[in-house]
Design an enzyme around this catalytic site. Structure first.
Site, mmCIF file in Angstrom:
data_model
loop_
_atom_site.group_PDB
_atom_site.id
_atom_site.type_symbol
_atom_site.label_atom_id
_atom_site.label_comp_id
_atom_site.label_asym_id
_atom_site.label_seq_id
_atom_site.Cartn_x
_atom_site.Cartn_y
_atom_site.Cartn_z
ATOM 1 N N ASP A 164 -5.725 4.804 1.129
ATOM 2 C CA ASP A 164 -6.161 3.609 0.310
ATOM 3 C C ASP A 164 -7.224 3.055 0.978
ATOM 4 O OD1 ASP A 164 -5.455 1.541 2.347
ATOM 5 O OD2 ASP A 164 -3.571 2.355 2.008
ATOM 6 N N HIS B 268 1.097 -1.243 -0.078
ATOM 7 C CA HIS B 268 0.093 -0.062 0.020
ATOM 8 C C HIS B 268 1.042 1.339 -0.038
ATOM 9 C CE1 HIS B 268 -3.076 -2.924 1.980
ATOM 10 N NE2 HIS B 268 -3.147 -2.963 0.454
HETATM 11 N N1 UPG Z 1 8.711 -5.770 -3.896
HETATM 12 C C1 UPG Z 1 9.872 -5.613 -3.965
HETATM 13 N N2 UPG Z 1 10.802 -6.738 -3.613
HETATM 14 C C2 UPG Z 1 10.036 -7.780 -3.214
HETATM 15 C C3 UPG Z 1 8.960 -7.969 -2.861
HETATM 16 C C4 UPG Z 1 7.982 -7.103 -3.325
HETATM 17 O O1 UPG Z 1 10.590 -4.595 -4.297
HETATM 18 O O2 UPG Z 1 10.910 -8.709 -2.899
HETATM 19 C C5 UPG Z 1 7.539 -4.848 -4.160
HETATM 20 C C6 UPG Z 1 7.085 -4.796 -5.445
HETATM 21 O O3 UPG Z 1 7.571 -4.370 -6.575
HETATM 22 C C7 UPG Z 1 5.540 -4.185 -5.152
HETATM 23 C C8 UPG Z 1 5.359 -4.252 -3.773
HETATM 24 O O4 UPG Z 1 6.520 -4.705 -2.983
HETATM 25 O O5 UPG Z 1 5.560 -2.626 -5.648
HETATM 26 C C9 UPG Z 1 4.513 -5.516 -3.521
HETATM 27 O O6 UPG Z 1 3.033 -5.247 -3.976
HETATM 28 P P1 UPG Z 1 2.278 -6.236 -4.489
HETATM 29 O O7 UPG Z 1 2.601 -7.176 -5.524
HETATM 30 O O8 UPG Z 1 0.817 -5.636 -4.920
HETATM 31 O O9 UPG Z 1 1.874 -7.546 -3.429
HETATM 32 P P2 UPG Z 1 1.498 -7.282 -1.921
HETATM 33 O O10 UPG Z 1 2.388 -6.400 -0.999
HETATM 34 O O11 UPG Z 1 1.182 -8.618 -1.461
HETATM 35 O O12 UPG Z 1 -0.069 -6.231 -1.904
HETATM 36 C C10 UPG Z 1 -1.140 -6.329 -1.165
HETATM 37 C C11 UPG Z 1 -1.976 -7.436 -1.325
HETATM 38 C C12 UPG Z 1 -2.388 -7.486 -2.698
HETATM 39 C C13 UPG Z 1 -2.974 -6.292 -3.332
HETATM 40 C C14 UPG Z 1 -2.011 -5.154 -3.114
HETATM 41 C C15 UPG Z 1 -2.622 -3.769 -3.481
HETATM 42 O O13 UPG Z 1 -1.383 -8.591 -0.755
HETATM 43 O O14 UPG Z 1 -3.321 -8.523 -2.988
HETATM 44 O O15 UPG Z 1 -3.231 -6.383 -4.764
HETATM 45 O O16 UPG Z 1 -1.402 -5.031 -1.676
HETATM 46 O O17 UPG Z 1 -3.889 -3.481 -2.849
#
Ligand code: UPG
Length: 433
Positions: free
Chosen positions: A112, A19
């Site tokens: 959000d 988020h």
């Molecule tokens: N990221 C990194 N490195 C890692 C892992 C993640 O840079 O090793 C970043 C990635 O680029 C992204 C963010 O972290 O920008 C992860 O976001 P996302 O892929 O959306 O996963 P979640 O953190 O699991 O997101 C939550 C919910 C998901 C929802 C999202 C937006 O789990 O289901 O779609 O929030 O609401």
């Protein structure tokens, strides 16, 4: 514009990197001064601190005093914890608003989907509120209609005739989507009097510069792999697999005989999002301990495992990366802008809906099938990975993703629909100046 002269927007990200990151990207694209006001229940993760440390000068951040969640049962759901962290931070948010309005012209609050309780504080200060919805327009439609469905429906939701009820207390909703990826934005854009405007402003993704440190070494490793050869395997900022599933995934990757870069976490047999709040501060066991015996040695040269966190946007932007096995968190669908095809492996939240949209509708991903116990077995994994990285079917998914990459470029260019939608949001906020 000098920092002091910019109209000021307060941004309240609900806890979790998934988020924070999209809201940071939104802030970078709005010509205002911003302050991130961050609820917490303890010490922030390294990933969170490093994101905040790298913000441009027109974006500040302040942590609200930690809230106490010790009264919650240990098995309380993550959504409950996130919502309570926000609602229990409201009096501190009020204090933060007092300081902000004293020193600057505060013109808006952006939250959000978990931050809507903060509207009460904004209302008290006569500041208009906006929602940035970091997931799909389809999910937004579903959320907006859920209350009505709950009240009126006793049959299967899929049998309902779709009607949308929009909330009235919000001025505008920005959604991280665009028409070519999903048709949802169009359905929401129809203007109705008394209803908030919906702006499709996506795909908004973070672009890490290549001069950032590479502590996990994954970029150095990618540099020496052949162009277009590596599958990136990552389950977002907080998702965890069971021990059995980690074992099957490892064996499946090995059997596929494809190159891979895997962000691994300590498995958890009961919760699918065990590291959501502490992605890189896990005190648990070393995740490498749970890999099959001899796996690291056998895959040396063609596979790299990194613990907990990788520079994802740089990995996806790297010429050696040519496939992405993802949990379908919506920010990870950022690979659209890189033209990288997907394997959709949904775990929780709205991820199954995202996976469906990506495979059935947009046709940019393949989807492995779980067995009757919900486990995705090694043979299935090896089959899907081989299919994506080296078959005609994989080629067609890849070509479709390349088309979407071009569409994303178009909507984000100077006169593109997302750029225009974002400047409409800015105009709407500026009306309050
Ligand atoms: N990221 C990194 N490195 C890692 C892992 C993640 O840079 O090793 C970043 C990635 O680029 C992204 C963010 O972290 O920008 C992860 O976001 P996302 O892929 O959306 O996963 P979640 O953190 O699991 O997101 C939550 C919910 C998901 C929802 C999202 C937006 O789990 O289901 O779609 O929030 O609401």
């Amino acid at each position: 514009m000098a920092k002091a002269q910019r109209p000021h927007i307060a941004i309240l990200p609900s806890p979790g990197m998934g988020h924070l990151i999209p809201l940071v990207e939104l802030a970078k694209r709005l010509v205002h001064q911003h302050t991130f006001v961050i609820p917490t229940d303890g010490s922030p993760s390294k990933a969170l601190k490093s994101t905040l440390d790298s913000l441009p000068t027109f974006i500040d951040s302040v942590f609200l005093p930690p809230v106490d969640l010790s009264d919650l049962p240990p098995d309380s759901k993550i959504e409950t914890r996130i919502s309570l962290m926000v609602s229990r931070s409201l009096s501190s948010l009020h204090d933060a608003f007092v300081s902000m309005v004293a020193g600057t012209k505060l013109v808006g609050l952006v939250v959000d989907m978990f931050g809507t309780d903060a509207f009460d504080v904004a209302y008290e200060f006569n500041i208009p509120s906006y929602i940035y919805f970091p997931s799909t327009a389809m999910m937004l439609l579903f959320f907006l209609y859920l209350q009505e469905l709950d009240r009126t429906v006793s049959c299967e939701y899929k049998d309902m005739v779709e009607l949308v009820r929009l909330p009235r207390s919000v001025k505008g909703i920005m959604v991280n989507g665009f028409q070519d990826l999903e048709s949802g934005p169009k359905a929401l854009q129809a203007k109705q009097s008394g209803k908030p405007s919906v702006y499709p402003v996506g795909p908004l993704i973070n672009v890490d510069s290549s001069d950032k440190p590479d502590p996990s070494g994954c970029i150095r490793w990618l540099d020496i792999q052949p162009v277009g050869s590596v599958l990136f395997v990552s389950f977002g900022s907080g998702d965890t697999l069971s021990r059995n599933q980690v074992n099957e995934l490892a064996m499946g990757l090995e059997m596929s005989e494809q190159r891979f870069l895997w962000v691994i976490r300590t498995p958890n047999d009961t919760i699918a999002n065990a590291t959501y709040f502490n992605v890189d501060t896990q005190k648990d066991d070393d995740p490498f301990m749970f890999l099959p015996k001899g796996f690291v040695e056998r895959t040396k040269g063609c596979g790299l495992m990194v613990g907990s966190w990788a520079a994802q946007t740089r990995v996806l932007n790297h010429g050696s990366t040519d496939g992405f096995l993802t949990h379908c968190g919506w920010n990870s669908v950022e690979s659209v802008v890189n033209g990288i095809p997907l394997i959709a492996w949904a775990l929780y939240a709205e991820q199954k809906m995202n996976a469906l949209l990506l495979s059935e509708d947009a046709k940019v991903s393949l989807r492995p099938k779980p067995n009757q116990n919900g486990l995705i077995c090694r043979d299935e994994i090896a089959k899907v990975v081989k299919c994506l990285m080296g078959s005609e079917e994989g080629k067609s998914v890849r070509n479709r993703m390349l088309e979407l990459k071009e569409a994303a470029k178009r909507v984000l260019c100077e006169n593109g629909s997302s750029t225009i939608a974002l400047s409409e949001v800015a105009d709407s906020i500026n009306m309050h100046c």
